[in-house]
Design an enzyme around this catalytic site. Structure first.
Site, PDB file in Angstrom:
ATOM      1  N   LYS A 200     -11.825  11.113  -2.987  1.00  0.00           N
ATOM      2  CA  LYS A 200     -12.068   9.811  -2.848  1.00  0.00           C
ATOM      3  C   LYS A 200     -13.349   9.318  -3.472  1.00  0.00           C
ATOM      4  O   LYS A 200     -14.447   9.801  -3.086  1.00  0.00           O
ATOM      5  CB  LYS A 200     -12.106   9.511  -1.463  1.00  0.00           C
ATOM      6  CG  LYS A 200     -12.212   8.184  -0.929  1.00  0.00           C
ATOM      7  CD  LYS A 200     -12.206   7.977   0.185  1.00  0.00           C
ATOM      8  CE  LYS A 200     -12.477   6.334   0.844  1.00  0.00           C
ATOM      9  NZ  LYS A 200     -12.415   5.906   2.342  1.00  0.00           N
ATOM     10  N   LYS A 253      -7.866   8.972  -4.700  1.00  0.00           N
ATOM     11  CA  LYS A 253      -7.953   7.555  -4.599  1.00  0.00           C
ATOM     12  C   LYS A 253      -9.217   7.118  -4.963  1.00  0.00           C
ATOM     13  O   LYS A 253     -10.466   7.759  -5.069  1.00  0.00           O
ATOM     14  CB  LYS A 253      -8.140   7.381  -2.885  1.00  0.00           C
ATOM     15  CG  LYS A 253      -8.487   6.147  -2.266  1.00  0.00           C
ATOM     16  CD  LYS A 253      -8.812   5.969  -0.948  1.00  0.00           C
ATOM     17  CE  LYS A 253      -9.256   4.763  -0.568  1.00  0.00           C
ATOM     18  NZ  LYS A 253      -9.382   4.736   1.060  1.00  0.00           N
TER      19      LYS A 253
HETATM   20  C1  PBG Z   1     -12.441   3.864   4.975  1.00  0.00           C
HETATM   21  C2  PBG Z   1     -11.266   3.531   4.035  1.00  0.00           C
HETATM   22  C3  PBG Z   1     -11.486   2.861   2.896  1.00  0.00           C
HETATM   23  C4  PBG Z   1     -10.275   2.639   2.473  1.00  0.00           C
HETATM   24  C5  PBG Z   1      -9.256   3.252   3.111  1.00  0.00           C
HETATM   25  N1  PBG Z   1     -10.023   3.942   4.125  1.00  0.00           N
HETATM   26  C6  PBG Z   1     -12.600   2.157   2.462  1.00  0.00           C
HETATM   27  C7  PBG Z   1     -14.060   2.704   2.065  1.00  0.00           C
HETATM   28  O1  PBG Z   1     -14.095   3.781   1.977  1.00  0.00           O
HETATM   29  O2  PBG Z   1     -14.856   1.963   2.113  1.00  0.00           O
HETATM   30  C8  PBG Z   1     -10.112   1.879   1.352  1.00  0.00           C
HETATM   31  C9  PBG Z   1      -8.387   1.414   0.973  1.00  0.00           C
HETATM   32  C10 PBG Z   1      -8.283   0.479   0.023  1.00  0.00           C
HETATM   33  O3  PBG Z   1      -9.105  -0.420  -0.552  1.00  0.00           O
HETATM   34  O4  PBG Z   1      -6.920   0.177   0.023  1.00  0.00           O
HETATM   35  N2  PBG Z   1     -12.626   5.221   5.500  1.00  0.00           N
END
Ligand code: PBG
Length: 330
Positions: A200, A253
């Site tokens: 991520k 992601k």
């Molecule tokens: C937070 C989380 C995020 C997303 C999913 N879970 C945002 C972040 O890490 O700040 C983002 C998903 C998206 O942008 O569609 N744990």
């Protein structure tokens, strides 16, 4: 005269029937996991300004929406809660409250739709007064890895008790897959899966999601736990750890700027690989389509097909419902 070509790849593109026959990647609604946004209250749905067509639903409306999606052939959902500020604190205590909005709704959905698969999100940010995925040290502002594991483990356990099928740790703390696996197994939840957010990245593409949940960090950024977008080999290191720690599925992601990472991870694992086509990727396509600059539907299908072609076995995407309708239409 120069020699004419002996090899003519165009022969395999000469009609729709032949193109269909040699098509390498085919999307189906089974590929989709649909993220959903949950809010407090009753009988309301509010469109997210930066995500046209995507709403934040109260639990009753969310359950109706799931019913409509099931009709379209979507069976897996990833709900995310927007929590009232008054319930947020440093240790995200609300995240393990079985009577809280999120866990009550998860249990309700499973009661109404026992066959639906629910993937719940494990990270502190929606419940944290600091807006971070882990515990923030009050003095230094540092994100405390091992103190966060404690909170994440309790959160995952509460989600399993509420009926979650798949736990999705999106927090990027070190060692959380092993920690959560152990907590689940010790509490007779050995059947609950873990889909790890393996790679991520600290991405600008999460903007609309943070607006939707009001979950942006109050101070600083997420770069001390989410990965540097410039790194690919590091994803393989995270992959090796997640495999060793017992992840059932791995995720990359965002998706679209990271297709090389999806392919690389796919080539290095026998676990199912998923990709999260995130909020900003959705917003870009929608904004261009609304301006008449792109054909929204064709772009959507091309984006999803590309993510699958790169190696994703399943895709978390805000396009799920719209794409399912297109696939049904044929
Ligand atoms: C937070 C989380 C995020 C997303 C999913 N879970 C945002 C972040 O890490 O700040 C983002 C998903 C998206 O942008 O569609 N744990």
């Amino acid at each position: 005269m120069p020699t004419l070509p002996t090899h003519r790849p165009r022969r395999n593109r000469k009609s729709q029937v032949i193109r269909d026959m040699v098509q390498e990647t085919r999307l189906t609604t089974h590929d989709f996991i649909y993220p959903l946004f949950l809010i407090e209250g009753q009988n309301q749905q509010l469109e997210i300004h930066s995500m046209p067509g995507i709403h934040r639903f109260t639990a009753d409306r969310l359950i109706d929406e799931i019913g409509r999606c099931v009709e379209l052939g979507i069976h897996t959902f990833a709900p995310f809660p927007a929590i009232n500020d008054a319930l947020k604190d440093r240790l995200a205590k609300e995240s393990a409250n079985p009577e809280g909005l999120y866990l009550k709704t998860v249990a309700d959905i499973k009661r109404q739709f026992p066959d639906v698969v629910l993937m719940t999100d494990v990270a502190m940010d929606p419940y944290s007064s600091d807006g971070h995925d882990g515990v923030v040290d009050a003095d230094s502002g540092e994100i405390l890895n091992d103190a966060s594991l404690e909170v994440l483990g309790q959160m995952a356990l509460a989600q399993a008790r509420a009926g979650a099928d798949i736990i999705g740790p999106s927090d990027m703390m070190d060692g959380r897959v092993a920690w959560i696996r152990e907590v689940l197994d010790q509490n007779a939840f050995g059947h609950v899966s873990i889909m790890s957010y393996t790679a991520k990245y600290a991405s600008a593409f999460y903007g609309p999601f943070r607006d939707a949940l009001d979950s942006a960090p109050k101070k600083g950024d997420k770069k001390s736990y989410q990965m540097n977008p410039a790194n690919r080999r590091e994803a393989l290191r995270e992959l090796a750890l997640d495999e060793a720690e017992g992840a059932d599925m791995v995720m990359i992601k965002p998706a679209l700027s990271y297709l090389d990472v999806i392919l690389d991870v796919k080539n290095h694992t026998n676990l199912p690989v998923t990709a999260y086509n995130v909020s900003g990727e959705y917003a870009m396509v929608k904004a261009a389509a609304q301006n008449g600059w792109l054909d929204g539907e064709k772009t959507m299908m091309e984006v999803l097909t590309s993510i699958k072609r790169a190696g994703a076995d399943a895709i978390l995407t805000y396009f799920a419902k719209e794409a399912a309708a297109v696939l049904r239409r044929g």
